[in-house]
Motif scaffolding. Structure first.
Motif, PDB file in Angstrom:
ATOM      1  N   ASN A 160       0.829  -1.202   0.000  1.00  0.00           N
ATOM      2  CA  ASN A 160       0.000   0.000   0.000  1.00  0.00           C
ATOM      3  C   ASN A 160       0.868   1.259   0.000  1.00  0.00           C
ATOM      4  O   ASN A 160       0.693   2.163  -0.829  1.00  0.00           O
ATOM      5  N   LEU A 161       1.825   1.333   0.925  1.00  0.00           N
ATOM      6  CA  LEU A 161       2.669   2.523   1.024  1.00  0.00           C
ATOM      7  C   LEU A 161       3.623   2.642  -0.165  1.00  0.00           C
ATOM      8  O   LEU A 161       4.017   3.752  -0.536  1.00  0.00           O
ATOM      9  N   ALA A 162       3.976   1.519  -0.773  1.00  0.00           N
ATOM     10  CA  ALA A 162       4.832   1.577  -1.961  1.00  0.00           C
ATOM     11  C   ALA A 162       4.134   2.278  -3.128  1.00  0.00           C
ATOM     12  O   ALA A 162       4.794   2.820  -4.017  1.00  0.00           O
ATOM     13  N   MET A 163       2.796   2.293  -3.108  1.00  0.00           N
ATOM     14  CA  MET A 163       2.010   2.893  -4.195  1.00  0.00           C
ATOM     15  C   MET A 163       1.374   4.210  -3.774  1.00  0.00           C
ATOM     16  O   MET A 163       0.427   4.675  -4.425  1.00  0.00           O
ATOM     17  N   ARG A 164       1.862   4.836  -2.737  1.00  0.00           N
ATOM     18  CA  ARG A 164       1.177   6.022  -2.193  1.00  0.00           C
ATOM     19  C   ARG A 164       1.144   7.199  -3.171  1.00  0.00           C
ATOM     20  O   ARG A 164       0.265   8.054  -3.079  1.00  0.00           O
ATOM     21  N   GLU A 165       2.099   7.257  -4.087  1.00  0.00           N
ATOM     22  CA  GLU A 165       2.114   8.364  -5.048  1.00  0.00           C
ATOM     23  C   GLU A 165       1.032   8.231  -6.115  1.00  0.00           C
ATOM     24  O   GLU A 165       0.845   9.144  -6.922  1.00  0.00           O
ATOM     25  N   HIS A 166       0.312   7.125  -6.107  1.00  0.00           N
ATOM     26  CA  HIS A 166      -0.717   6.882  -7.118  1.00  0.00           C
ATOM     27  C   HIS A 166      -2.128   7.030  -6.557  1.00  0.00           C
ATOM     28  O   HIS A 166      -3.090   6.552  -7.168  1.00  0.00           O
ATOM     29  N   GLY A 167      -2.264   7.666  -5.415  1.00  0.00           N
ATOM     30  CA  GLY A 167      -3.580   7.911  -4.847  1.00  0.00           C
ATOM     31  C   GLY A 167      -4.144   6.704  -4.119  1.00  0.00           C
ATOM     32  O   GLY A 167      -3.530   5.635  -4.068  1.00  0.00           O
ATOM     33  N   VAL A 168      -5.352   6.891  -3.569  1.00  0.00           N
ATOM     34  CA  VAL A 168      -5.960   5.834  -2.758  1.00  0.00           C
ATOM     35  C   VAL A 168      -6.192   4.560  -3.562  1.00  0.00           C
ATOM     36  O   VAL A 168      -5.923   3.446  -3.091  1.00  0.00           O
ATOM     37  N   TRP A 169      -6.688   4.712  -4.807  1.00  0.00           N
ATOM     38  CA  TRP A 169      -6.948   3.514  -5.605  1.00  0.00           C
ATOM     39  C   TRP A 169      -5.647   2.798  -5.949  1.00  0.00           C
ATOM     40  O   TRP A 169      -5.587   1.573  -6.002  1.00  0.00           O
ATOM     41  N   GLY A 170      -4.596   3.565  -6.176  1.00  0.00           N
ATOM     42  CA  GLY A 170      -3.290   2.967  -6.399  1.00  0.00           C
ATOM     43  C   GLY A 170      -2.793   2.230  -5.168  1.00  0.00           C
ATOM     44  O   GLY A 170      -2.207   1.147  -5.265  1.00  0.00           O
ATOM     45  N   GLN A 171      -3.043   2.814  -3.992  1.00  0.00           N
ATOM     46  CA  GLN A 171      -2.636   2.166  -2.753  1.00  0.00           C
ATOM     47  C   GLN A 171      -3.389   0.856  -2.543  1.00  0.00           C
ATOM     48  O   GLN A 171      -2.806  -0.149  -2.118  1.00  0.00           O
ATOM     49  N   LEU A 172      -4.677   0.859  -2.838  1.00  0.00           N
ATOM     50  CA  LEU A 172      -5.460  -0.377  -2.703  1.00  0.00           C
ATOM     51  C   LEU A 172      -4.959  -1.438  -3.677  1.00  0.00           C
ATOM     52  O   LEU A 172      -4.913  -2.630  -3.344  1.00  0.00           O
TER      53      LEU A 172
END
Length: 389
Positions: A279-291
């Motif tokens: 989740n945190l690895a994708m934090r730059e891609h917004g909430v949907w990216g984090q999910l």
């Protein structure tokens, strides 16, 4: 689907919501609910299944309950079992990661987590003690543990860990003649699940190397790590810290420690911690990216162990008769213990070396060793102290 299958899945959900304390506690609850109360299988069958899962890479209690589902209703029930077992903890860890990201984006201090970070180190230190006291029984095993711990501490490449595991297993496999010989070793191997396991591993590696897609690379990272972890969730920690904090810097050491402390307070598999990391690895891609990051990390870390338990369970009874296989387990276990010892030291480095933080590590270790206070209670106390002070 028969009524028996529905009742079994309801029991799995109950375990997913109430099974605190890691694999040993999980197995104890499985004995009470699945053997004593429901009689889905015998006590000896559960002991043998758990022994098999302990020597395979992947999450031990997850593989055990998945194997039970497989015994009862075949692959379809096994996959549903896996999904229901991991979903609650993985969902909570994803929500925790999103909450931390939100607080950071709005410049809200995370100081309330400062007590649970050294507590997380105490948990890992206790895991190192508990694992080594059970599996390190000979002078050779002690030597392997010490050497592997030193190498794991000083060499942080993600490839060091699988090489150490292979080397440790090979060293003790040379002593196979010390194990009693057994006859009737005729293996009938069905390769479908192993081929599927390798196909996914190779495809993920090729796609991860050929594309710049972070979700694909994350899936490959977690799938590879899920193929290399012997010894349960605690052994996962040094692998995750080295690759995602030291090497790729997807999250900070403080975030890593906070997430690990949170997962200690949850029921279900410790491997759900990977949902937090992805989740945190994708934090730059917004909430949907984090999910999406949580999804690919969770699927990636749990899938290898699932393929392998489906593959091995069919011929386990014959495989364990081979002396080389039994002998290699000593070295693999010793290396795993050394890696967890190294992890405890590595995880302490990013924390301020103050008397208070060191005292919290020691106190957490002592409470786990000398009392029966549940881990969730300790973590909740840590949160409360963080808010109060």
């Amino acid at each position: 689907m028969s009524l028996r299958y529905y009742i079994f899945l309801k029991d799995v959900l109950l375990l997913a919501l109430t099974a605190f304390g890691g694999p040993q506690a999980h197995i104890s609850m499985m004995f009470r609910l699945l053997v004593d109360k429901r009689r889905y299988l015998t006590e000896q069958e559960l002991i043998e299944l758990n022994a098999l899962c302990q020597i395979l890479p992947g999450p031990t209690s997850t593989q055990t309950i998945t194997a039970i589902g497989y015994r009862i209703g075949g692959p379809n029930l096994a996959y549903l079992t896996l999904l229901i077992w991991l979903l609650p903890a993985a969902s909570i860890m994803a929500a925790a990661a999103i909450s931390i990201s939100y607080l950071q984006e709005h410049d809200i201090s995370l100081r309330f987590l400062r007590f649970i970070q050294p507590m997380a180190v105490g948990f890992v230190a206790y895991a190192a003690y508990a694992i080594s006291s059970k599996v390190v029984q000979t002078k050779l095993a002690v030597g392997i543990m010490v050497v592997s711990g030193i190498l794991a501490y000083f060499f942080h490449s993600p490839w060091v860990y699988p090489l150490l595991l292979l080397a440790g297993g090979a060293i003790t496999a040379l002593r196979f003649k010390q194990h009693p010989q057994e006859k009737d070793k005729k293996l009938d191997i069905q390769w479908a699940n192993f081929i599927l396991y390798l196909a996914v591993l190779i495809t993920a590696a090729v796609l991860g190397g050929a594309t710049s897609s972070l979700p694909i690379r994350l899936f490959e990272n977690f799938y590879r790590n899920g193929s290399l972890v012997f010894g349960g969730g605690q052994v996962l920690i040094p692998l995750m810290f080295t690759e995602f904090v030291d090497f790729k810097r997807y999250l900070t050491a403080e975030e890593f420690l906070s997430g690990f402390a949170i997962v200690q307070a949850l029921p279900g598999p410790v491997f759900s911690f990977c949902s937090f990391i992805g989740n945190l690895a994708m934090r730059e891609h917004g909430v949907w990216g984090q999910l999406l990051g949580s999804l690919v990390a969770t699927v990636g870390i749990f899938l290898p162990g699932t393929f392998l338990i489906f593959f091995v369970i069919r011929f386990w009874d014959e495989l364990k008769k081979y002396r080389v296989v039994r002998a290699s387990l000593e070295g693999i276990s010793a290396v795993s213990s050394g890696m967890v010892v190294a992890a405890a030291i590595m995880l302490y480095r990013p924390i301020d070396n103050t008397p208070l933080n060191f005292g919290i590590v020691v106190a957490t270790f002592a409470l786990l060793l000398f009392t029966r206070i549940p881990a969730p209670i300790l973590i909740l106390v840590g949160f409360a102290l963080g808010f109060i002070f």
